[in-house]
Design an enzyme around this catalytic site. Structure first.
Site, PDB file in Angstrom:
ATOM      1  N   ARG A 176       0.827  -1.225   0.000  1.00 33.52           N
ATOM      2  CA  ARG A 176       0.000   0.000   0.000  1.00 33.52           C
ATOM      3  C   ARG A 176       0.860   1.274   0.000  1.00 33.52           C
ATOM      4  NH1 ARG A 176      -1.973  -3.606  -1.278  1.00 33.52           N
ATOM      5  NH2 ARG A 176      -3.655  -4.812  -0.368  1.00 33.52           N
ATOM      6  N   SER A 226     -10.759  -1.520   3.681  1.00 30.88           N
ATOM      7  CA  SER A 226     -10.033  -1.730   4.942  1.00 30.88           C
ATOM      8  C   SER A 226      -9.553  -0.389   5.462  1.00 30.88           C
ATOM      9  CB  SER A 226      -8.814  -2.629   4.715  1.00 30.88           C
ATOM     10  OG  SER A 226      -9.241  -3.868   4.225  1.00 30.88           O
ATOM     11  N   GLU A 296      -4.870   2.833   6.608  1.00 25.51           N
ATOM     12  CA  GLU A 296      -4.631   2.713   5.160  1.00 25.51           C
ATOM     13  C   GLU A 296      -5.334   3.891   4.472  1.00 25.51           C
ATOM     14  OE1 GLU A 296      -5.286  -1.193   3.453  1.00 25.51           O
ATOM     15  OE2 GLU A 296      -6.079  -0.282   1.622  1.00 25.51           O
TER      16      GLU A 296
HETATM   17  C1  LIG Z   1     -15.446  -1.575  -0.768  1.00 26.26           C
HETATM   18  C2  LIG Z   1     -13.975  -1.300  -0.923  1.00 26.26           C
HETATM   19  C3  LIG Z   1     -13.099  -2.356  -1.117  1.00 26.26           C
HETATM   20  C4  LIG Z   1     -11.721  -2.114  -1.281  1.00 26.26           C
HETATM   21  N1  LIG Z   1     -10.886  -3.171  -1.478  1.00 26.26           N
HETATM   22  C5  LIG Z   1      -9.571  -2.944  -1.680  1.00 26.26           C
HETATM   23  C6  LIG Z   1      -8.679  -4.040  -1.929  1.00 26.26           C
HETATM   24  O1  LIG Z   1      -9.067  -5.194  -1.989  1.00 26.26           O
HETATM   25  N2  LIG Z   1      -7.367  -3.757  -2.103  1.00 26.26           N
HETATM   26  C7  LIG Z   1      -6.876  -2.478  -2.058  1.00 26.26           C
HETATM   27  O2  LIG Z   1      -5.671  -2.274  -2.244  1.00 26.26           O
HETATM   28  N3  LIG Z   1      -7.709  -1.424  -1.808  1.00 26.26           N
HETATM   29  C8  LIG Z   1      -9.021  -1.627  -1.635  1.00 26.26           C
HETATM   30  N4  LIG Z   1      -9.858  -0.564  -1.386  1.00 26.26           N
HETATM   31  C9  LIG Z   1      -9.301   0.793  -1.225  1.00 26.26           C
HETATM   32  C10 LIG Z   1      -9.188   1.617  -2.530  1.00 26.26           C
HETATM   33  O3  LIG Z   1     -10.130   1.180  -3.501  1.00 26.26           O
HETATM   34  C11 LIG Z   1      -7.780   1.551  -3.111  1.00 26.26           C
HETATM   35  O4  LIG Z   1      -6.834   2.090  -2.206  1.00 26.26           O
HETATM   36  C12 LIG Z   1      -7.668   2.315  -4.437  1.00 26.26           C
HETATM   37  O5  LIG Z   1      -6.415   2.037  -5.014  1.00 26.26           O
HETATM   38  C13 LIG Z   1      -7.804   3.835  -4.268  1.00 26.26           C
HETATM   39  O6  LIG Z   1      -7.967   4.385  -5.556  1.00 26.26           O
HETATM   40  P1  LIG Z   1      -8.785   5.745  -5.778  1.00 26.26           P
HETATM   41  O7  LIG Z   1      -8.735   6.072  -7.216  1.00 26.26           O
HETATM   42  O8  LIG Z   1     -10.118   5.653  -5.170  1.00 26.26           O
HETATM   43  O9  LIG Z   1      -7.859   6.758  -4.991  1.00 26.26           O
HETATM   44  P2  LIG Z   1      -8.276   7.890  -3.942  1.00 26.26           P
HETATM   45  O10 LIG Z   1      -8.908   7.252  -2.764  1.00 26.26           O
HETATM   46  O11 LIG Z   1      -9.041   8.962  -4.620  1.00 26.26           O
HETATM   47  O12 LIG Z   1      -6.833   8.422  -3.557  1.00 26.26           O
HETATM   48  C14 LIG Z   1      -5.915   7.605  -2.878  1.00 26.26           C
HETATM   49  C15 LIG Z   1      -4.558   8.317  -2.858  1.00 26.26           C
HETATM   50  O13 LIG Z   1      -4.043   8.377  -4.182  1.00 26.26           O
HETATM   51  C16 LIG Z   1      -3.808   9.742  -4.564  1.00 26.26           C
HETATM   52  N5  LIG Z   1      -4.122   9.808  -6.005  1.00 26.26           N
HETATM   53  C17 LIG Z   1      -5.253   9.369  -6.613  1.00 26.26           C
HETATM   54  N6  LIG Z   1      -5.137   9.516  -7.960  1.00 26.26           N
HETATM   55  C18 LIG Z   1      -3.922  10.075  -8.183  1.00 26.26           C
HETATM   56  C19 LIG Z   1      -3.212  10.467  -9.357  1.00 26.26           C
HETATM   57  N7  LIG Z   1      -3.726  10.336 -10.582  1.00 26.26           N
HETATM   58  N8  LIG Z   1      -1.958  10.984  -9.211  1.00 26.26           N
HETATM   59  C20 LIG Z   1      -1.421  11.143  -7.984  1.00 26.26           C
HETATM   60  N9  LIG Z   1      -2.042  10.803  -6.831  1.00 26.26           N
HETATM   61  C21 LIG Z   1      -3.277  10.274  -6.938  1.00 26.26           C
HETATM   62  C22 LIG Z   1      -4.703  10.584  -3.669  1.00 26.26           C
HETATM   63  O14 LIG Z   1      -4.163  11.883  -3.497  1.00 26.26           O
HETATM   64  C23 LIG Z   1      -4.644   9.769  -2.375  1.00 26.26           C
HETATM   65  O15 LIG Z   1      -3.461  10.053  -1.663  1.00 26.26           O
HETATM   66  C24 LIG Z   1     -11.236  -0.782  -1.226  1.00 26.26           C
HETATM   67  C25 LIG Z   1     -12.129   0.284  -1.050  1.00 26.26           C
HETATM   68  C26 LIG Z   1     -13.488   0.032  -0.909  1.00 26.26           C
HETATM   69  C27 LIG Z   1     -14.425   1.189  -0.748  1.00 26.26           C
END
Ligand SMILES: Cc1cc2nc3c(=O)[nH]c(=O)nc-3n(C[C@H](O)[C@H](O)[C@H](O)COP(=O)(O)OP(=O)(O)OC[C@H]3O[C@@H](n4cnc5c(N)ncnc54)[C@H](O)[C@@H]3O)c2cc1C
Length: 304
Positions: A176, A226, A296
């Site tokens: 992560r 998580s 996380e």
């Molecule tokens: C129901 C559910 C299940 C999940 N299961 C998992 C799982 O199995 N495994 C897992 O790893 N995660 C899981 N997650 C967490 C999440 O989906 C991941 O961490 C995902 O990678 C976050 O992506 P996001 O686009 O939503 O990023 P955001 O939540 O919008 O941002 C996360 C971080 O990335 C940065 N960021 C986003 N886009 C960019 C970009 N283009 N350039 C630079 N920085 C950027 C943001 O500033 C922030 O610091 C889950 C979440 C939910 C709600």
């Protein structure tokens, strides 16, 4: 510069429908909490450098978000500009055994494209509700897979607007974690190396993993997945359950009874409720097991 002047400058780069003012972040986070962003903008990748330069010149803070699935945004919201890569930056291309996806494409869409192209290796990512950008930043992973295993490189932009191609090893991907936030980089696109695999097998594995998620995770409630990282040699959910915290609430935020590693929004939670519950859980787990849970979920905005 006054707000109208800044809006006009933004509007010189982006069209009106790419700029939302005082936009509630609860609409853009899977927790469904978070106050307004002063400017929520949705640039195309090629507009990003100009936006970053404008914010730098005008000393307006600027924050990148993806699909908001790993964020806890404060009730006071976010001052300055929030850059969100959405459908304006969501192209996915297949090139032989590689998938090239822009930052705003969803992991699920990239995994579906891989399946259609009979390319295996991305099945683990199909149920993670993040964007490509957020997934690279977080080195998202599940069921024994992680982006690190399939990512060849990411195209990123520096704060100065310079475009760089960083290879997998240069991104310092670990559990992560990537070096992207520390280096203040913006992910524009990423490429994945996959292998030929029959479509039925890919589809079957994706369905199996989806079933496991539905069975174990409280997907019927808003959450950010998580809430805590997995402590070495242990599981956050197990530690939270053993501390007797299943179902414990602060306001509208609750430790899920189905999966204690998830904090859920029961319908009317505020960011302060979620934050308060996170602090309570960390304290109780520390007292019960001596283990310090690390979040996380990423905090955005002011919390106290
Ligand atoms: C129901 C559910 C299940 C999940 N299961 C998992 C799982 O199995 N495994 C897992 O790893 N995660 C899981 N997650 C967490 C999440 O989906 C991941 O961490 C995902 O990678 C976050 O992506 P996001 O686009 O939503 O990023 P955001 O939540 O919008 O941002 C996360 C971080 O990335 C940065 N960021 C986003 N886009 C960019 C970009 N283009 N350039 C630079 N920085 C950027 C943001 O500033 C922030 O610091 C889950 C979440 C939910 C709600």
């Amino acid at each position: 510069m006054n707000q109208t002047g800044f809006y006009k400058q933004l509007n010189g780069i982006l069209s009106e429908d790419q700029i939302l003012c005082k936009e509630p972040m609860s609409r853009h986070t899977t927790f469904r909490v978070g106050g307004p962003a002063d400017y929520f903008i949705m640039p195309r990748p090629q507009q990003t450098a100009e936006v970053l330069a404008l914010c730098k010149r005008e000393q307006i803070p600027c924050r990148i978000v993806g699909n908001g699935s790993n964020l806890l945004v404060s009730d006071a919201g976010i001052r300055g500009v929030v850059i969100a890569f959405t459908k304006q930056a969501a192209q996915i291309r297949v090139n032989q055994d590689r998938i090239l996806a822009e930052a705003g494409a969803l992991l699920s869409q990239a995994a579906a494209a891989a399946c259609r192209a009979e390319l295996g290796g991305m099945e683990f990512a199909a149920g993670i509700p993040g964007s490509i950008g957020g997934a690279v930043v977080m080195n998202a992973g599940a069921y024994g897979g992680e982006l690190k295993n399939i990512l060849t490189h990411a195209v990123v932009m520096t704060e100065e607007g310079e475009q760089l191609t960083l290879k997998n090893e240069e991104l310092e991907l670990s559990y992560r974690h990537s070096c992207i936030p520390e280096r203040h980089l913006t992910v524009l696109e990423a490429e994945f190396q996959l292998q030929k695999k029959p479509q039925e097998e890919i589809h079957a594995l994706m369905e199996e993993l989806k079933g496991r998620r539905l069975e174990k995770q409280p997907l019927e409630y808003p959450s950010a997945g998580s809430t805590f990282k997995r402590p070495v040699g242990n599981y956050a959910g197990k530690l939270i359950m053993e501390a007797g915290l299943a179902g414990v609430s602060v306001g509208g935020a609750q430790v899920s009874k189905k999966h204690c590693g998830f904090i859920i929004n029961k319908g009317n939670a505020t960011a302060a409720d979620v934050y308060g519950l996170i602090q309570l859980v960390r304290k109780k787990v520390r007292e019960h097991s001596g283990i310090e849970l690390e979040t996380e979920v990423k905090y955005v905005g002011e919390f106290s």
